[in-house]
Structure formats: structure tokens, C-alpha cells
Design an enzyme around this catalytic site. Sequence first.
Site, PDB file in Angstrom:
ATOM      1  N   ARG A   1       1.620   1.499  85.535  1.00 26.35           N
ATOM      2  CA  ARG A   1       2.138   2.830  85.870  1.00 26.35           C
ATOM      3  C   ARG A   1       3.143   3.355  84.846  1.00 26.35           C
ATOM      4  O   ARG A   1       3.006   4.476  84.339  1.00 26.35           O
ATOM      5  CB  ARG A   1       2.851   2.800  87.241  1.00 26.35           C
ATOM      6  N   THR A   2       4.180   2.548  84.551  1.00 26.25           N
ATOM      7  CA  THR A   2       5.282   3.052  83.719  1.00 26.25           C
ATOM      8  C   THR A   2       4.786   3.399  82.322  1.00 26.25           C
ATOM      9  O   THR A   2       5.122   4.434  81.751  1.00 26.25           O
ATOM     10  CB  THR A   2       6.395   1.988  83.653  1.00 26.25           C
TER      11      THR A   2
ATOM     12  N   LYS B   1       4.959 -14.184  65.951  1.00 35.13           N
ATOM     13  CA  LYS B   1       5.229 -15.004  64.757  1.00 35.13           C
ATOM     14  C   LYS B   1       6.723 -15.296  64.627  1.00 35.13           C
ATOM     15  O   LYS B   1       7.175 -15.786  63.602  1.00 35.13           O
ATOM     16  CB  LYS B   1       4.742 -14.279  63.505  1.00 35.13           C
TER      17      LYS B   1
ATOM     18  N   ARG C   1      10.401  -1.738  77.633  1.00 33.96           N
ATOM     19  CA  ARG C   1      10.429  -2.687  78.762  1.00 33.96           C
ATOM     20  C   ARG C   1      10.585  -4.082  78.176  1.00 33.96           C
ATOM     21  O   ARG C   1       9.883  -4.447  77.218  1.00 33.96           O
ATOM     22  CB  ARG C   1       9.143  -2.601  79.588  1.00 33.96           C
TER      23      ARG C   1
ATOM     24  N   HIS D   1      15.650  -0.431  86.584  1.00 34.14           N
ATOM     25  CA  HIS D   1      14.416   0.310  86.279  1.00 34.14           C
ATOM     26  C   HIS D   1      14.728   1.777  86.606  1.00 34.14           C
ATOM     27  O   HIS D   1      14.287   2.326  87.626  1.00 34.14           O
ATOM     28  CB  HIS D   1      13.271  -0.238  87.128  1.00 34.14           C
TER      29      HIS D   1
END
Length: 308
Positions: free
Chosen positions: A59-60, A87, A109, A137
Site C-alpha cells: 500500500r505505502t 554488497k 521505509r 508510520h
Amino acid sequence: MSTLSTKHLLGIKNITADDIRLIFETADNFKEVINRPIKKVPSLRDTTIANIFFENSTRTRISFELAEKRLSADVVNFSASSSSVKKGETLLDTVNNILAMKVDMVVMRHPAPGAPHFLAQHIDANVVNAGDGTHEHPTQALLDAYSMRGELGDLRGKKVAIFGDILHSRVALSNIFCLNKLGAKVMVCGPPTLLPKHIEKLGVIKSHNVTEALNWCDVANVLRIQLERQDIKYFPSLREYSQYFGINKKLLNSLKKEIVIMHPGPINRGVEMTSDVADSDHSIILQQVENGVAIRMAILYLLANKRN
Ligand code: CP
């Protein structure tokens, strides 16, 4: 024109009630835009935005990308699982390399609480927190409160119960900050093991009784059980959780009033709520998703104005 008090959106804790109201008023305008046949405005035509996701999202991530495209921004998407992070590259090196390509805003995020705050201290671009571990959030809380406002009007004095895994939930913390700032009353309800000790200090009421909480509230915001963040067993089984803390149609029908049902997604159907609740007329779960695009357009637009 009114402006936000901040250059970044890192959390709800550090923004004001006026910031939240400005975001809502701006989102009202963008909601009208995204319901037009031509859903695009040129507001961010000269802005480049990087969406940097170190954790899974449906969703986000899609909502931010759509919001950016509706504002005519140039968009680059970065997924840690297919990047040079694998890496051994550090967060700051990764972001500085992306910024060297003239990026103006970063939506991030990250599983580590505070990662967007760290970034904001080291880069010039605007930073938007799209979820940092179990911390905050903010855009979810804003779209949740905006959706409640759409159903109930002014949230002052309205009663919101947040159900479920409060301990591991960034959505719960950001919702509590946001609803407190808007004058709503907040209750948290779940098993003792999933409610943080001293949560009342955040200005919320605590309950372990789902029937009591449902009878008290105007809105039930039901959260997902976050099994991926649970390092020990917090309850005996999902079946037992669903039996004692899940929301089902029989419980809703037993109430003497209508309440609004919300969930930030993704839903564990049959665990925190049954499908007939998630898909019922009481549920505004898909309206939350729709409102998310307008809210994120508003945030990006207002933050971009802080650069000018
Ligand atoms: N509500 C929410 O943050 O969902 P995603 O994890 O799918 O982005």
C-alpha cells in the site's frame, strides 16, 4: 499561504495540530483532483523523488508512487533487496549516491527505528518516513485520522479504540500521537503481553476486554498481529488470539450502536478480524487506501513548498 512547521515528515510526535489540519485541508483539494477524469496536476513538475524501501510494502509504496505521479514529479524506486546494500553499502552511502543524481525528496521505509531521522540530519533533501521499524508510520496515521474525519467530522471528543499488537506497531504509536493532537479519546485493547507497560503515560486508556472496548468506541482501528517482529510467543496460538481478541460479526451485531471499522492492512483474515467484518458496510478499509493517495499528495506538495 500557510506552511508546515517542518522540512521533513519524520513522525507525528514532532508536528503540530495546525500542521495536521493543513495537511487535511490540502488533501481535500487533492481528493477532488484524483476523482477528476484527468487526475494529474503540474505542482511538482521540476521535483525528483526517490522511494527507498528497505522493508516490504504494498500500500505505502504504491500510494506514494501514485501520489508523486499525480503531482507530475519524476520518480525513482529503490528496493534494498535488489541493490548494492546486499554488497555491504551503508545507508548514508546509498542515499548520498542517489542524491548525487539530483534527487530533491526521499521517501524511506527502514526496519531500524530512527533511520529517517539519521538521514534527515545528513542530507539536504526533504525526508518522509514511510515507516521506521516499530517506531512511527506518520503517513498511515494521517490517512487514518483523515478517514475518521470523513466519517465523523471534527475528531474532538470522538472515541477511537486501537486493537491488537500495540507493542510492535508503528501505526499504533503514530495514531496515538495524531489522535491526541486532534482532541480524540484513545483506548488501546489487546492481550497484556501485546500492550506496552506504562502505555497510559501516552494519554490512552487500556483495556483487555474486546467487548468493553467495542461498546466504548466510535471507531475501531484493528491492527495486524506482526508475527515477523515477534521473537517470542506472546500468546498461545493464533486460534486462541482470534477467539479472545478477534473482531467478528456476532460481536458487532451485539453492540447497541454502529461503529466504524478500520485496518491499515495487510489483514490477517480470520485472526484479528473475520472476512464478514472486513468486507462489511461498517468497514472503511478501502476508503483508507483511497485517502492515502490524497494525504501523501498533500504532504509531498507542502514539503516541496518548504524548499522554495
Ligand atoms: N499499511 C501499510 O503500511 O501497508 P504496507 O506495509 O503494504 O505498505
